[in-house]
Scaffold this active site. Sequence first.
Site, PDB file in Angstrom:
ATOM      1  N   CYS A 104     -18.713 -13.040 -19.359  1.00 56.52           N
ATOM      2  CA  CYS A 104     -20.030 -13.089 -19.970  1.00 56.52           C
ATOM      3  C   CYS A 104     -20.068 -14.191 -21.049  1.00 56.52           C
ATOM      4  O   CYS A 104     -20.978 -15.017 -21.094  1.00 56.52           O
ATOM      5  CB  CYS A 104     -20.367 -11.737 -20.581  1.00 56.52           C
ATOM      6  SG  CYS A 104     -22.070 -11.594 -21.128  1.00 56.52           S
ATOM      7  N   CYS A 140     -23.001  -7.700 -18.705  1.00 55.62           N
ATOM      8  CA  CYS A 140     -21.766  -7.888 -17.944  1.00 55.62           C
ATOM      9  C   CYS A 140     -20.706  -6.919 -18.441  1.00 55.62           C
ATOM     10  O   CYS A 140     -20.525  -6.761 -19.647  1.00 55.62           O
ATOM     11  CB  CYS A 140     -21.207  -9.290 -18.146  1.00 55.62           C
ATOM     12  SG  CYS A 140     -22.175 -10.584 -17.407  1.00 55.62           S
ATOM     13  N   CYS A 184     -27.663  -9.731 -16.463  1.00 50.57           N
ATOM     14  CA  CYS A 184     -27.061  -9.506 -17.780  1.00 50.57           C
ATOM     15  C   CYS A 184     -28.020 -10.017 -18.860  1.00 50.57           C
ATOM     16  O   CYS A 184     -28.507 -11.145 -18.786  1.00 50.57           O
ATOM     17  CB  CYS A 184     -25.734 -10.234 -17.882  1.00 50.57           C
ATOM     18  SG  CYS A 184     -25.034 -10.205 -19.548  1.00 50.57           S
ATOM     19  N   GLY A 214       0.791  -1.228   0.000  1.00 49.78           N
ATOM     20  CA  GLY A 214       0.000   0.000   0.000  1.00 49.78           C
ATOM     21  C   GLY A 214       0.820   1.274   0.000  1.00 49.78           C
ATOM     22  O   GLY A 214       0.271   2.363  -0.143  1.00 49.78           O
ATOM     23  N   CYS A 272     -26.004 -13.093 -20.934  1.00 48.82           N
ATOM     24  CA  CYS A 272     -25.714 -14.400 -20.340  1.00 48.82           C
ATOM     25  C   CYS A 272     -26.609 -14.715 -19.149  1.00 48.82           C
ATOM     26  O   CYS A 272     -26.561 -15.830 -18.623  1.00 48.82           O
ATOM     27  CB  CYS A 272     -24.248 -14.486 -19.926  1.00 48.82           C
ATOM     28  SG  CYS A 272     -23.867 -13.552 -18.438  1.00 48.82           S
TER      29      CYS A 272
HETATM   30 ZN   LIG Z   1     -23.250 -11.482 -19.092  1.00 48.93          ZN
END
Ligand SMILES: [Zn+2]
Lengths: 290, 291
Positions: free
Chosen positions: A280, A274, A249, A39, A252
């Site tokens: 996807c 997606c 989505c 970090g 998909c």
């Molecule tokens: Zn998708």
Amino acid sequence: MNSAAEKIDGKNGYNFAFLDENAKKEIRRRILKAISIPGYQVPFGSRELPIARGWGTGGLQITLSIIGKSDILKVIDQGCDDSVNAVNIRRFIKSVTGVEMTTDTERATLVQTRHRIPEKPLTKDQVIIFQVPFPEPLRTVEPSEAETRRMHAEADYSRMWLYLYEDIVKCGEISIGARYPVFVNNRYIMDPSPIPRWDIEKLNNSECLNLFCAGREKRIYAIPPRTSVKPLEFEDFRFRIEDFKGNKCEKCGSANSYLDETIDEAAGTRHYYCSDADYCEKNLNNAVRK
Amino acid sequence: MIKKPVLKARNITKIFGKGCPTCLDDDSDFEGNICPDCKSVVGCKNISFDLYPNEVLGIVGESGSGKSTLVRMLYLDIEPTKGEMFLEFDGDLGDDGFSGLPAQAIGANIFSAKSFVKRHIKNFFFGMVYQSAQLGLKLDVTAGGNIVERMLMANNRDIKKMRARASYLLGKTEIPVERMDEPPKNFSGGMQQRVQIAKAISNEPAILLLDEVTTGLDVSVQAKVLDLIRTLQNEIKVSMLVVSHDLGVIRLLTNRTIVMKNGRIIESGLTDQILEDPQEEYTQILVNSAL
Ligand SMILES: [Zn+2]
Ligand SMILES: Nc1ncnc2c1ncn2[C@@H]1O[C@H](COP(=O)(O)OP(=O)(O)OP(=O)(O)O)[C@@H](O)[C@H]1O
Ligand SMILES: [Mg+2]
């Protein structure tokens, strides 16, 4: 990854992976330092590349410094492998290394990304490289670099917390979307680059190595595997990821991935897909096979 | 039982300028606050005193005598040229344990402590009210936020609890709680000073430093602020250092007083005695001109 034997064997008359060996060595040293202080932003001497700064030159320098002939590279821009930006970077790296390219998250050994983390959890054999536009998470509350360095050194973060408090008073919640500040290893506040809040939890205790690089601001930082990464939150105002309100989505059918919202102006309708193109497609193929 | 001082100041000197043996030597003496040899400004010279638990100690002196310089060194805003400060605290720790001293600070000269120790002391051991609210508050951040900031420093992460405490403190300092989410830049001078006080006491500090809290306020507002300070002194166990060139304020609030001139302490003792029977001519003039 890189080895001495690969030195001279570059393409198009360049050294392998474009950067000279000294430049790569310096960047790798900075990466090692960044990994040993999770970090913490390590300054480095940013090199000129045939791609304009602000277009992923930070991420590119890391990729070029650690890539070896046997690596398989995936480059994404907001989850997508075919955006102009991703294609340009891929084409450039291909031309100076000749390494294999892929869009398949699982096959990739290196993933260079802008704004997203693949949905499929990365493994210990993978490295993800983030392009970072603004490495300093405290810049919102403090313009001076000397002062933000002091604040990091002393873990003096009350002004960041105050900023979040004021945000809650004004907006009723923390209104930060992308670039949500996180605590790394319970020590440094870090800018995770403009990934959505959805992706923040993937950084926590990840199996893979996460490398971040800002070309313009010349900073490298890292989250090593299995490191604690916590979003800043209050006990009674918890960190929340984006809510897609039950939308799925439309390609998909996934309800478990970060969705891009597009608005069809003419029809006046909203559509959800997606953001992670590879995820996807795989999801769709699996569904078809079943 | 004789209590130990909560703060010991020892030979604190602040020279604005490069300084030279003449102005830096503890034993040297010259008139005025300009070094005759190197022409540096002597902000404070060789200041030593003790502050006891629950005591209210006054510092008086004409304008430019070094009062603010001294307080800002104690609050670790500016570094002394030389000198030492020791802190001692054997009272109860606050709920959060933060008003206590970090181990590194016990028995050590705070001026040469590491920066994180200094910051801890600044945030949890001291409360400071500056002469101007501009120095003590973020005028663009809400009044509540200004107070909450110190609780955030103490790693408090519960918004509801912090807001409850902030509104309690604003109530105490008579700021309408409905104005908690307004920035103090909208407030009057007296209200701003009271927000500063609410902020300064929010972490229950062991020592409260007040630099001319009432200067520039209307007389009626002054009375309110002074009342508030007296009430607080009775309610919470806190030692106070009250800086003022207003002898009325000193008389009202303090038990013991230090008189400063040209950066030096020229007289000190019980406030009543100093006001009734000043020994030094300078103090006599101060007292007489105030009547
Ligand atoms: Zn998708
Ligand atoms: N940053 C500085 N640089 C140079 N001289 C300074 C600085 N700060 C203060 N001084 C000088 O130090 C002396 C003491 O100033 P200080 O502000 O401590 O006085 P004061 O007793 O608080 O006065 P007042 O009653 O007007 O607030 C003055 O001569 C002032 O000009
Ligand atoms: Mg002053």
